[in-house]
Scaffold this active site. Structure first.
Site, short mmCIF file in Angstrom:
data_model
loop_
_atom_site.label_atom_id
_atom_site.label_comp_id
_atom_site.label_asym_id
_atom_site.label_seq_id
_atom_site.Cartn_x
_atom_site.Cartn_y
_atom_site.Cartn_z
N ASP A 182 1.00 -1.20 -0.02
CA ASP A 182 0.09 -0.10 0.07
C ASP A 182 1.00 1.09 0.06
O ASP A 182 1.97 1.43 0.54
CB ASP A 182 -0.82 0.30 1.19
CG ASP A 182 -1.90 0.96 1.22
OD1 ASP A 182 -1.72 2.20 0.78
OD2 ASP A 182 -3.13 0.68 1.74
N LEU A 233 0.63 3.87 1.22
CA LEU A 233 0.44 4.55 2.61
C LEU A 233 1.70 4.21 3.51
O LEU A 233 2.02 4.68 4.54
CB LEU A 233 -0.81 4.50 3.28
CG LEU A 233 -1.19 5.29 4.33
CD1 LEU A 233 -1.31 6.66 3.82
CD2 LEU A 233 -2.50 4.90 4.89
N SER A 234 2.14 2.89 3.21
CA SER A 234 3.21 2.35 3.94
C SER A 234 4.56 2.67 3.61
O SER A 234 4.97 2.09 2.30
CB SER A 234 2.98 0.68 4.07
OG SER A 234 4.21 0.05 4.50
N PRO A 235 5.42 3.39 4.29
CA PRO A 235 6.79 3.73 3.85
C PRO A 235 7.48 2.53 3.71
O PRO A 235 8.55 2.28 2.94
CB PRO A 235 7.29 4.83 4.67
CG PRO A 235 6.37 4.50 5.96
CD PRO A 235 4.98 4.04 5.45
N SER A 270 6.47 -0.44 2.72
CA SER A 270 6.22 -1.12 1.41
C SER A 270 6.91 -0.45 0.45
O SER A 270 7.58 -1.06 -0.51
CB SER A 270 4.49 -0.79 1.15
OG SER A 270 3.93 -1.78 2.04
#
Length: 183
Positions: A13, A15-17, A19
């Site tokens: 996602d 929104l996930s650093p 990731s």
């Protein structure tokens, strides 16, 4: 003659650093390790119950469905907006700006953005998120390897050395020499 590429799935996602870290490293290593990297846009909110990336992840889902070759570039641009430049990724204009910067025509991007609320796109994102949960996801990113009829799920962006071991490959740090020479 070389071996067939092994399959890796990256559930992520924007929104996930964390990731993003896994995404960049795996994009750098996909040719070095001879893997078929399958990018799986996943709604972290479906796993963790609170997220502001629903429209962005639906947009990436429809990009994957209609223009899969653009998925890597558009994903990177959304990460750059939120985590490098502290810009929005929730408003339609922000998503369109990221798509355009990634090289997608404004007409293409607008057409895809208009489809983010369709049942087909919503169901595909839900299906991908459910698949991540079935693999045991409790956050993102997860990387799933498919080796010799076995599946291994690794959580986090700090498991690349273990991933290399599973693949029987050498870990050369987050920027391997072949990629470093191009930077």
């Amino acid at each position: 003659m070389g071996l067939e590429p092994r399959t890796l799935e990256l559930f992520y996602d924007v929104l996930s650093p964390y990731s993003w870290l896994a995404f960049e490293v795996l994009c750098r290593y996909k040719n070095i390790w001879n893997v078929n990297l399958q990018l799986q846009p996943t709604l972290i909110g479906g796993i963790m119950r609170d997220s502001g990336s629903l429209t962005a992840m639906r947009f990436l889902t429809v990009v994957k469905m209609e223009h899969p070759r653009m998925l890597e570039k558009v994903s990177r641009e959304l990460w750059m907006r939120i985590w490098s430049r502290d810009e929005d990724i929730t408003e339609p204009a922000s998503i369109l700006a990221a798509a355009e910067k990634a090289g997608m025509s404004m007409g293409q991007a607008q057409e895809l953005l208009e489809r983010v609320s369709t049942p087909q796109v919503k169901n595909k994102l839900k299906e991908t998120t459910d698949t991540a949960c079935k693999y045991g996801a409790f956050g993102l990113p997860i990387t799933v390897t498919h080796l010799d009829d076995e599946t291994h799920m690794l959580f986090g962006s700090d498991r690349m050395e273990l991933l290399a071991y599973l693949l029987g490959e050498k870990w050369m740090g987050p920027v391997p020499p072949a990629v470093n020479a191009r930077l």
